[in-house]
Scaffold this motif. Structure first.
Motif, PDB file in Angstrom:
ATOM      1  N   THR A 191       0.849  -1.282  -0.291  1.00 43.06           N
ATOM      2  CA  THR A 191      -0.241  -0.145   0.132  1.00 43.06           C
ATOM      3  C   THR A 191       0.954   1.518   0.268  1.00 43.06           C
ATOM      4  O   THR A 191       0.515   2.027  -1.039  1.00 43.06           O
ATOM      5  N   VAL A 235       1.793   2.038  -3.321  1.00 42.64           N
ATOM      6  CA  VAL A 235       0.551   1.718  -4.433  1.00 42.64           C
ATOM      7  C   VAL A 235       0.616   3.628  -4.683  1.00 42.64           C
ATOM      8  O   VAL A 235       0.340   4.626  -5.186  1.00 42.64           O
ATOM      9  N   GLU A 236       0.587   4.060  -2.454  1.00 47.92           N
ATOM     10  CA  GLU A 236       0.879   5.640  -2.451  1.00 47.92           C
ATOM     11  C   GLU A 236       1.454   6.329  -2.893  1.00 47.92           C
ATOM     12  O   GLU A 236       1.406   7.349  -3.309  1.00 47.92           O
ATOM     13  N   GLU A 263      -0.016   6.780  -7.243  1.00 48.06           N
ATOM     14  CA  GLU A 263      -0.811   7.985  -6.820  1.00 48.06           C
ATOM     15  C   GLU A 263      -0.670   8.929  -6.567  1.00 48.06           C
ATOM     16  O   GLU A 263      -1.464   9.822  -7.414  1.00 48.06           O
ATOM     17  N   VAL A 289      -7.902  -9.506  -0.399  1.00 49.19           N
ATOM     18  CA  VAL A 289      -7.521  -8.053  -0.567  1.00 49.19           C
ATOM     19  C   VAL A 289      -6.760  -7.039  -0.949  1.00 49.19           C
ATOM     20  O   VAL A 289      -7.506  -6.089  -1.811  1.00 49.19           O
ATOM     21  N   LEU A 290      -5.399  -7.770  -2.028  1.00 45.32           N
ATOM     22  CA  LEU A 290      -4.834  -6.931  -2.752  1.00 45.32           C
ATOM     23  C   LEU A 290      -5.541  -6.984  -3.835  1.00 45.32           C
ATOM     24  O   LEU A 290      -4.737  -5.725  -5.003  1.00 45.32           O
ATOM     25  N   GLU A 348      -7.988  -4.261  -4.193  1.00 41.15           N
ATOM     26  CA  GLU A 348      -6.993  -2.547  -4.585  1.00 41.15           C
ATOM     27  C   GLU A 348      -6.693  -2.956  -5.787  1.00 41.15           C
ATOM     28  O   GLU A 348      -6.821  -1.536  -6.175  1.00 41.15           O
ATOM     29  N   CYS A 349      -5.892  -3.238  -5.980  1.00 38.30           N
ATOM     30  CA  CYS A 349      -5.808  -3.250  -7.889  1.00 38.30           C
ATOM     31  C   CYS A 349      -6.714  -2.712  -8.586  1.00 38.30           C
ATOM     32  O   CYS A 349      -6.810  -2.063  -9.611  1.00 38.30           O
ATOM     33  N   ASP A 407      -9.674  -1.421  -7.756  1.00 35.45           N
ATOM     34  CA  ASP A 407      -9.874  -0.523  -7.781  1.00 35.45           C
ATOM     35  C   ASP A 407      -9.494   0.802  -8.250  1.00 35.45           C
ATOM     36  O   ASP A 407      -9.879   1.985  -8.102  1.00 35.45           O
TER      37      ASP A 407
END
Length: 216
Positions: A115, A118-119, A122, A153-154, A157-158, A160
């Protein structure tokens, strides 16, 4: 950073794989026996599905993962969640695109570090293709239900983010029942095998007929 890139070893756009469709936030599990080319196919997908790539590596240190990826994309731009270096006492930097996890046993930490990367993507407004190698390593420490929940869960997240994702599981190491269970969260499955024709793969989406076996 070098501007010279090696030519990709596999042109997946000339194969039965719907690369453009997969790139729109879809997920695929690559499964098959040992030595059937699963890892190479994963790296080729990461290079084909997006301009940037993120790799959750449960057994390969960041330096090795980037060296392997050089044939398919920019190795210095490969973001890595490295679950291997700390176990062997060889954590060696790697820049802002690397996060270290204590061991592949720590699924919570893997999720947190993923995460974080990912952040950072982003924040930069970048998209990425995500690869996981390999689920077989996680099954050494956890039962299939726990790995399944981690995957859900992973992958959510992808999804989304509309990021494509691919993961590898070794059928021999995982066993048929576990490998079949782990296909369920994915949109598609790529089966690999090695025979007298060399390494081949077959692509299948849920509810659809599989493709012909294709040499790669």
């Amino acid at each position: 950073m070098s501007t010279e890139m090696e030519e990709p070893q596999h042109n997946l756009r000339d194969s039965p794989l719907p690369v453009d469709a997969l790139a729109q936030g879809r997920s695929v599990l690559i499964r098959g026996p040992a030595m059937s080319g699963k890892y190479d196919l994963l790296l080729a997908l990461l290079g084909a599905l997006a301009d940037d790539a993120m790799f959750v590596s449960t057994s390969r240190q960041v330096t090795g993962a980037r060296r392997d990826f050089a044939a398919y994309g920019d190795p210095d731009g490969l973001a890595v969640v490295d679950c291997s270096s700390r176990v062997s006492g060889q954590e060696t930097g790697g820049g802002d695109l690397v996060r270290y996890v204590s061991s592949p046993k720590n699924l919570t930490e893997i999720g947190v570090k993923f995460t974080e990367l990912v952040e950072s993507f982003e924040t930069d407004g970048a998209d990425a293709a995500v690869g996981i190698h390999s689920l077989s390593e996680l099954l050494i420490y956890w039962d299939v239900d726990r790995v399944y929940q981690f995957l859900r869960v992973l992958l959510a997240e992808c999804r989304d983010l509309d990021w494509p994702a691919a993961a590898v599981v070794d059928d021999d190491a995982a066993g048929e029942q576990a490998a079949t269970t782990l296909t369920q969260p994915f949109d598609a499955v790529i089966a690999t095998r090695a025979d007298e024709d060399g390494r081949t793969f077959q692509y299948r989406e849920s509810g659809s007929q599989p493709s012909d076996w294709t040499v790669f």
